[in-house]
Write an enzyme that holds these catalytic residues in place. Structure first.
Site, mmCIF file in Angstrom:
data_model
loop_
_atom_site.group_PDB
_atom_site.id
_atom_site.type_symbol
_atom_site.label_atom_id
_atom_site.label_comp_id
_atom_site.label_asym_id
_atom_site.label_seq_id
_atom_site.Cartn_x
_atom_site.Cartn_y
_atom_site.Cartn_z
ATOM 1 N N LEU A 102 0.766 -0.959 -0.026
ATOM 2 C CA LEU A 102 -0.022 0.008 0.005
ATOM 3 C C LEU A 102 0.855 1.199 -0.063
ATOM 4 O O LEU A 102 1.870 1.273 0.684
ATOM 5 C CB LEU A 102 -0.882 0.046 1.310
ATOM 6 C CG LEU A 102 -1.918 -0.881 1.268
ATOM 7 C CD1 LEU A 102 -2.603 -1.051 2.685
ATOM 8 C CD2 LEU A 102 -2.946 -1.011 0.300
ATOM 9 N N ASP A 103 0.600 2.149 -0.694
ATOM 10 C CA ASP A 103 1.281 3.635 -0.633
ATOM 11 C C ASP A 103 1.369 3.941 0.533
ATOM 12 O O ASP A 103 0.571 3.739 1.675
ATOM 13 C CB ASP A 103 0.442 4.561 -1.781
ATOM 14 C CG ASP A 103 1.449 5.708 -2.081
ATOM 15 O OD1 ASP A 103 2.674 5.590 -1.911
ATOM 16 O OD2 ASP A 103 0.936 6.636 -2.647
#
Length: 249
Positions: A102-103
């Site tokens: 996930l960013d």
């Protein structure tokens, strides 16, 4: 398996360090003190108590983390702390890895494990594992944007339109987006291609496993057998390999 090797397998340190803990009287097995590092046990189902903390023996670690913003899904982060710093040292020492990424500014459900087959299963491009994202948009959502995401949008460097498995409006500035791919910054790129922009992004579900509402940001939990069953409920084999493994946010 000898007790020192059991502790080593659970991430309590090197075999020598584990032996020293046992010799020091800091280890209980099923509530019974044991000071012999070479004592032999069948490890499955054992409850280990190390320095007063209970740890059930697990051949592999399966973990869910409620990822907060400001952390990178990397063992060697560049600009922000690693999500691995949110886990106890025992899990880090036994080598758990993020399953997908996930960013750094994306929150929500992140899976980690030290089981190579499990990691491959849920990160492989040969799997269609649905992932559900709660999207807050910068501009008001328009019906044509939802329709566009369901029909497919063209992304740069992608030869074919990328289609959302599911998309519904959840408010004037909200979308619930279900994807089965894992392309780089996919949610942000798809929403931009549909004519809007992501202001905040949260992953609420992977497969059939929903992030528990009572798991605080930054906290983790073991995945038990029923959690793993729910996770696998909506995972699906596919015949054509796609492109995966990117930062989905």
């Amino acid at each position: 398996m000898t007790l020192d090797r059991i502790l080593q397998s659970q991430g309590f340190g090197s075999r020598r360090q584990c032996a020293q803990m046992i010799l020091s009287g800091d280890v209980l097995v099923d509530g019974v003190p044991c000071d012999d590092p070479r004592a032999d046990f069948v490890p499955d189902g054992r409850m280990l108590t190390v320095d007063g903390v209970d740890w059930r023996y697990r051949a592999h670690a399966y973990v869910a983390l409620h990822k907060p913003a400001g952390y990178e899904c990397s063992q060697k982060p560049q600009h922000h702390p690693s999500v691995l710093t949110l886990l106890p040292a025992e899990l880090r020492l036994r080598g758990v890895q993020c399953i997908g990424r996930l960013d750094q500014d994306t929150t929500g459900l992140l899976l980690l494990s030290d089981d190579g087959q499990f990691i491959h299963r849920y990160s492989s491009a040969r799997r269609k594992v649905p992932k559900v994202y709660e999207v807050q948009t910068s501009e008001a959502v328009q019906p044509e944007q939802v329709a566009s995401l369901l029909a497919g949008v063209l992304l740069e460097d992608e030869p074919q339109p990328v289609v959302a498995q599911g998309c519904e409006q959840t408010g004037s500035h909200g979308l619930r987006l279900t994807l089965t791919q894992g392309k780089y910054h996919q949610v942000k790129r798809m929403v931009a291609a549909a004519g809007n922009h992501v202001a905040a992004l949260h992953r609420s579900q992977v497969g059939g496993l929903v992030l528990p509402g009572d798991l605080p940001r930054g906290a983790w939990m073991w995945l038990e057998a029923d959690d793993l069953d729910r996770l696998a409920d909506e995972a699906e084999d596919v015949t054509q390999a796609g492109q995966g493994g990117g930062v989905a946010g």
